[in-house]
Write a protein that holds these residues in place. Sequence first.
Motif, PDB file in Angstrom:
ATOM      1  N   SER A  70      43.419  82.409  49.725  1.00 14.92           N
ATOM      2  CA  SER A  70      42.344  82.747  48.789  1.00 14.92           C
ATOM      3  C   SER A  70      41.908  81.569  47.927  1.00 14.92           C
ATOM      4  O   SER A  70      40.804  81.567  47.398  1.00 14.92           O
ATOM      5  N   GLY A  71      42.747  80.542  47.793  1.00 19.40           N
ATOM      6  CA  GLY A  71      42.406  79.433  46.918  1.00 19.40           C
ATOM      7  C   GLY A  71      41.642  78.318  47.590  1.00 19.40           C
ATOM      8  O   GLY A  71      41.378  77.287  46.963  1.00 19.40           O
ATOM      9  N   VAL A  72      41.240  78.515  48.851  1.00 19.35           N
ATOM     10  CA  VAL A  72      40.616  77.416  49.591  1.00 19.35           C
ATOM     11  C   VAL A  72      39.234  77.065  49.049  1.00 19.35           C
ATOM     12  O   VAL A  72      38.815  75.912  49.084  1.00 19.35           O
ATOM     13  N   VAL A  73      38.505  78.049  48.546  1.00 17.23           N
ATOM     14  CA  VAL A  73      37.178  77.800  47.966  1.00 17.23           C
ATOM     15  C   VAL A  73      37.297  77.988  46.456  1.00 17.23           C
ATOM     16  O   VAL A  73      37.396  79.104  45.963  1.00 17.23           O
ATOM     17  N   ARG A  74      37.292  76.879  45.750  1.00 10.45           N
ATOM     18  CA  ARG A  74      37.481  76.937  44.295  1.00 10.45           C
ATOM     19  C   ARG A  74      36.156  77.046  43.543  1.00 10.45           C
ATOM     20  O   ARG A  74      36.117  77.496  42.405  1.00 10.45           O
ATOM     21  N   ALA A  75      35.086  76.609  44.166  1.00  9.55           N
ATOM     22  CA  ALA A  75      33.776  76.711  43.522  1.00  9.55           C
ATOM     23  C   ALA A  75      33.345  78.181  43.461  1.00  9.55           C
ATOM     24  O   ALA A  75      33.642  78.958  44.369  1.00  9.55           O
ATOM     25  N   PRO A  76      32.678  78.591  42.393  1.00 10.52           N
ATOM     26  CA  PRO A  76      32.242  79.995  42.279  1.00 10.52           C
ATOM     27  C   PRO A  76      31.204  80.339  43.343  1.00 10.52           C
ATOM     28  O   PRO A  76      30.275  79.571  43.585  1.00 10.52           O
ATOM     29  N   LEU A  77      31.385  81.474  43.965  1.00  4.51           N
ATOM     30  CA  LEU A  77      30.436  81.942  44.973  1.00  4.51           C
ATOM     31  C   LEU A  77      29.564  83.049  44.383  1.00  4.51           C
ATOM     32  O   LEU A  77      30.000  83.803  43.514  1.00  4.51           O
ATOM     33  N   SER A  78      28.352  83.158  44.900  1.00  4.61           N
ATOM     34  CA  SER A  78      27.459  84.235  44.491  1.00  4.61           C
ATOM     35  C   SER A  78      27.745  85.440  45.389  1.00  4.61           C
ATOM     36  O   SER A  78      27.076  85.654  46.405  1.00  4.61           O
ATOM     37  N   HIS A  79      28.747  86.204  45.005  1.00  7.53           N
ATOM     38  CA  HIS A  79      29.170  87.318  45.849  1.00  7.53           C
ATOM     39  C   HIS A  79      28.068  88.358  46.008  1.00  7.53           C
ATOM     40  O   HIS A  79      27.911  88.943  47.078  1.00  7.53           O
ATOM     41  N   TYR A  80      27.330  88.596  44.951  1.00  7.37           N
ATOM     42  CA  TYR A  80      26.277  89.613  45.071  1.00  7.37           C
ATOM     43  C   TYR A  80      25.219  89.169  46.082  1.00  7.37           C
ATOM     44  O   TYR A  80      24.701  89.978  46.847  1.00  7.37           O
ATOM     45  N   PHE A  81      24.910  87.862  46.123  1.00  2.86           N
ATOM     46  CA  PHE A  81      23.920  87.366  47.076  1.00  2.86           C
ATOM     47  C   PHE A  81      24.447  87.490  48.499  1.00  2.86           C
ATOM     48  O   PHE A  81      23.711  87.881  49.423  1.00  2.86           O
ATOM     49  N   ILE A  82      25.734  87.189  48.696  1.00  2.00           N
ATOM     50  CA  ILE A  82      26.351  87.303  50.020  1.00  2.00           C
ATOM     51  C   ILE A  82      26.315  88.749  50.497  1.00  2.00           C
ATOM     52  O   ILE A  82      25.949  89.043  51.645  1.00  2.00           O
ATOM     53  N   LEU A  83      26.678  89.677  49.616  1.00  2.21           N
ATOM     54  CA  LEU A  83      26.678  91.090  49.991  1.00  2.21           C
ATOM     55  C   LEU A  83      25.258  91.604  50.207  1.00  2.21           C
ATOM     56  O   LEU A  83      25.019  92.448  51.070  1.00  2.21           O
ATOM     57  N   GLN A  84      24.330  91.099  49.425  1.00  2.83           N
ATOM     58  CA  GLN A  84      22.923  91.493  49.605  1.00  2.83           C
ATOM     59  C   GLN A  84      22.425  91.078  50.982  1.00  2.83           C
ATOM     60  O   GLN A  84      21.783  91.857  51.686  1.00  2.83           O
ATOM     61  N   MET A  85      22.725  89.850  51.389  1.00  3.91           N
ATOM     62  CA  MET A  85      22.310  89.380  52.713  1.00  3.91           C
ATOM     63  C   MET A  85      22.948  90.216  53.807  1.00  3.91           C
ATOM     64  O   MET A  85      22.298  90.611  54.778  1.00  3.91           O
ATOM     65  N   SER A  86      24.241  90.496  53.672  1.00  8.72           N
ATOM     66  CA  SER A  86      24.976  91.165  54.747  1.00  8.72           C
ATOM     67  C   SER A  86      24.573  92.625  54.909  1.00  8.72           C
ATOM     68  O   SER A  86      24.792  93.215  55.969  1.00  8.72           O
ATOM     69  N   SER A  87      23.993  93.213  53.864  1.00  8.67           N
ATOM     70  CA  SER A  87      23.628  94.633  53.945  1.00  8.67           C
ATOM     71  C   SER A  87      22.537  94.890  54.970  1.00  8.67           C
ATOM     72  O   SER A  87      22.339  96.020  55.413  1.00  8.67           O
ATOM     73  N   HIS A  88      21.844  93.847  55.391  1.00  4.18           N
ATOM     74  CA  HIS A  88      20.752  94.002  56.370  1.00  4.18           C
ATOM     75  C   HIS A  88      21.177  93.668  57.791  1.00  4.18           C
ATOM     76  O   HIS A  88      20.353  93.671  58.704  1.00  4.18           O
ATOM     77  N   MET A  89      22.477  93.367  57.966  1.00  2.00           N
ATOM     78  CA  MET A  89      22.926  92.922  59.286  1.00  2.00           C
ATOM     79  C   MET A  89      24.169  93.672  59.696  1.00  2.00           C
ATOM     80  O   MET A  89      25.093  93.858  58.905  1.00  2.00           O
ATOM     81  N   LYS A  90      24.233  94.100  60.941  1.00  2.00           N
ATOM     82  CA  LYS A  90      25.398  94.799  61.470  1.00  2.00           C
ATOM     83  C   LYS A  90      26.302  93.793  62.162  1.00  2.00           C
ATOM     84  O   LYS A  90      25.852  92.816  62.750  1.00  2.00           O
TER      85      LYS A  90
END
Length: 319
Positions: A296-316
């Motif tokens: 879990s510590g491999v990516v230390r920079a903050p990610l925009s989780h809401y943006f990632i989930l928003q994108m993924s909601s349109h793809m199966k």
Amino acid sequence: MNVRDENEYEDLLAEWSDLESGIGVVLRNPDTAQQFVARVLQYDRWMQGLLQRDPDVGLYLLFQLAGHSAVGYSASHALVCAVLCQLMAKELGLLPTERDSLVRAAFTMNVAMTAMQDVLANQTDRPSPEQQDMIRTHAVKAGALLGNLGVQDEKWLAIVSMHHDESLEHVGLNQLTPSQRLTRILKMVDRYAAMISPRMTRAGRTATESARSIMASAANQTDEIAHALVKVVGMCPPGTFVRLDTAEVAVVVKRSSQPNQPLVAIVTNAEGELLRIPRLHATAQAYPGIKQALGSGVVRAPLSHYFILQMSSHMKAEV
């Protein structure tokens, strides 16, 4: 579920966080919690409602939480175990009454050592003799405590009381009572969730390492519990990080019908530099595939989780 914007993401995250906090309150203070049993049932319904909205988003948030912090470990662990038991109950075709007993046991199995469990998660020394004694006896004590608090479900009480009974590991599923079979499910979920969670003395294992360990421990068994666990969470569950064949790093966002081929969001390039805009990729459909799971510590920079989930909601992610 469509995560439309940051506010909706924050609202959803707050719901999961509030649920975890509520669980923590009743587990830390069971004797003073008003209507203990009713509150556990309320939290069970709350969890079911959140999962019905989107199981992948729920797993994403839970694995991000479990993989990044040991603060409030006991409540986090209880919630992760309850969620996994909920998903496994559906996969294994459990009766509704069996599901109820299993999930509520997952919420409350460590009620007799909640405070100490939080201490142990942040403790660098080996458990003291007193702590070892509490670890050894907490399952039976939890069963008795729950009975005193008003739990009348005999399966719930039995599962909690037996959830560290090693003798159940060496008996075929068809030779176990219904309560013992449910206990085997919880034991496996408990072990898996503990593996992925960090301690002060070690980082959490990767989800893939944990899944493989679970499968190896069940290699000589004829039951389907380990296979069901891997099927419902995947070798790389939502919210965990992976390295692709191209050396890029991605976060898993959706499960697919293949446990080792989820939908991912690529978040760094091959040199480890954070991408300005994450890129979705279905590993089941095209190169690159997953080379390895990461901690879990491999990516230390903050990610925009809401943006990632928003994108993924349109793809199966299905194959």
